[in-house]
Design a protein around this motif. Structure first.
Motif: not given
Length: 411
Positions: A63-65, A288-302, A375-380
């Motif tokens: 919702a913030k996004q 499952m939490g293996f990928l760190p910062e999945a919604p932001t820095d590593f969203i391309f991996c998602v 990537s997640y981040g409303s400011s961005f």
């Protein structure tokens, strides 16, 4: 600040461009249809991927996004209708705003330190001023270089411009935020290249930059000291910053318990996606939490794990389309300031895309640079929509030149 040449406001009633390049009536006078269509598809695609990345993570709010997108759309519309040419001679003002924004997290009470970086302020909600400063860095760099009329071949003037452009980077490094600082540098470099800086000066600057990075590492190695626990501490660079570069240079020997773990999990996520992916919300690395910062820095991996090679190629195709149509707007712009604004934004997007995708694949060092419109981040997200508004302003107000309107030029 030293006195700079002014950008003249000239009347040019006989600008020659094709009718397709400058529509005169109706909504097409204000809207570039291909540009808007590409943006709409890209933002929608990015929201779908972001939703999938945050749905299983309680630390993030979709919702913030969406709120960031809504606010961004409003600001984009306002900036689009605003005549960007009025900003051409506000170089000093943009520099002051840059410094105030970037240094504001150091103010007591409102400054917030997270993960070793003082990059946020709390004004009822957490905001990253350095992110919003990207807009003023673009306008500052474009207005500064446009004053030289497309020919920056005097050594003293080049050094002066280089020193002024370095100020935002030096300010952001006080936080420190190397990722955002690199974006500032790439924006400035793009403006210098497109603004007519002499090739010899650019090559010397690049060589000096590489030498400076090598010197920082060498001096840091000499100044390191051993703590009571026996661990080595460095004075110039933080340990995680050194580790990111070392992991990039030696990926096979990377320590799986530190930064090497992030890169290993990113590669596993990308490789496991195959051709068509596992489906939304079905990526094991992110859910499952293996990928760190999945919604932001590593969203391309998602994206790669859930939509596969097809999904990643679709996103890259949308980026290419956005960049090409933006460059087309810059090419048809008879105003040097406007052309530099669009090129600076394109350069920023291109660097962020290449760095984010490259770090996920092990082709670039790991940084905190997010993926535009995904990537997640409303400011961005808000900042990217403001950039879209600036490009739209260049398009719409340049399209009116055939009517003989005044505009700022530096030719």
């Amino acid at each position: 600040m030293a006195r700079l040449p002014q950008i003249d406001a000239l009347r040019t009633p006989d600008v020659k461009r094709s009718a397709a390049a400058r529509p005169q009536t109706g909504i097409l006078r204000w809207v570039n249809v291909p540009f808007v269509a590409i943006v709409a598809v890209l933002v929608t695609f990015g929201l779908v991927i972001c939703w999938s990345a945050v749905e299983t993570d309680a630390d993030y709010s979709f919702a913030k996004q969406l709120g960031g997108v809504a606010a961004g759309l409003v600001l984009m519309g306002l900036v689009w209708r605003f005549d960007y040419r009025k900003l051409a001679n506000m170089t000093t003002a943009f520099l002051v705003v840059n410094v105030v924004l970037i240094l504001s997290p150091h103010l007591p009470v409102i400054g917030v330190t997270t993960m070793g970086a003082t990059s946020w302020i709390n004004i009822g909600m957490q905001v990253q001023p350095g992110e919003f400063a990207k807009v003023t860095v673009v306008l500052f760099a474009a207005s500064l270089v446009a004053r030289y009329g497309g020919t920056l071949d005097d050594a003293r003037e080049y050094v002066k411009v280089l020193g002024l452009l370095a100020i935002p980077f030096l300010c952001i490094m006080t936080q420190p935020d190397l990722g955002t600082g690199l974006v500032y540098l790439f924006i400035s470099g793009t403006v210098l290249v497109m603004g007519g800086a002499k090739r010899k000066y650019l090559l010397i600057t690049l060589a000096a930059g590489i030498a400076a990075v090598a010197c920082v590492f060498a001096v840091d190695e000499l100044l390191k000291y051993q703590t009571d626990s026996g661990a080595w501490e460095y004075r110039l660079l933080k340990q995680y910053q050194r580790n990111r570069l070392l992991v990039f240079l030696d990926q096979d020997g990377a320590n799986m318990t530190d930064e090497g773990y992030n890169l290993a999990q990113a590669k596993i996520a990308i490789g496991s996606g195959g051709l068509f992916g596992k489906g939304l919300l079905s990526g094991s690395q992110s859910t499952m939490g293996f990928l760190p910062e999945a919604p932001t820095d590593f969203i391309f991996c998602v994206l790669a794990e859930e939509t596969g090679f097809v999904g990643t190629m679709a996103l890259l195709a949308l980026y290419v389309a956005l960049i090409l149509v933006s460059l087309s707007i810059a090419r048809n712009c008879d105003n040097l300031f406007g052309m530099l604004v669009v090129c600076a934004i394109v350069g920023m997007w291109l660097f962020q895309i290449l760095e984010n995708v490259g770090m996920c694949c092990g082709l670039m060092p790991i940084t905190g640079i997010p993926l535009p419109f995904v990537s997640y981040g409303s400011s961005f997200m808000v900042v990217n929509f403001v950039m879209l508004g600036l490009i739209g302003s260049v398009w719409s107000h340049e399209s009116a030149l055939g009517k003989g309107g005044n505009y700022a030029t530096a030719r």
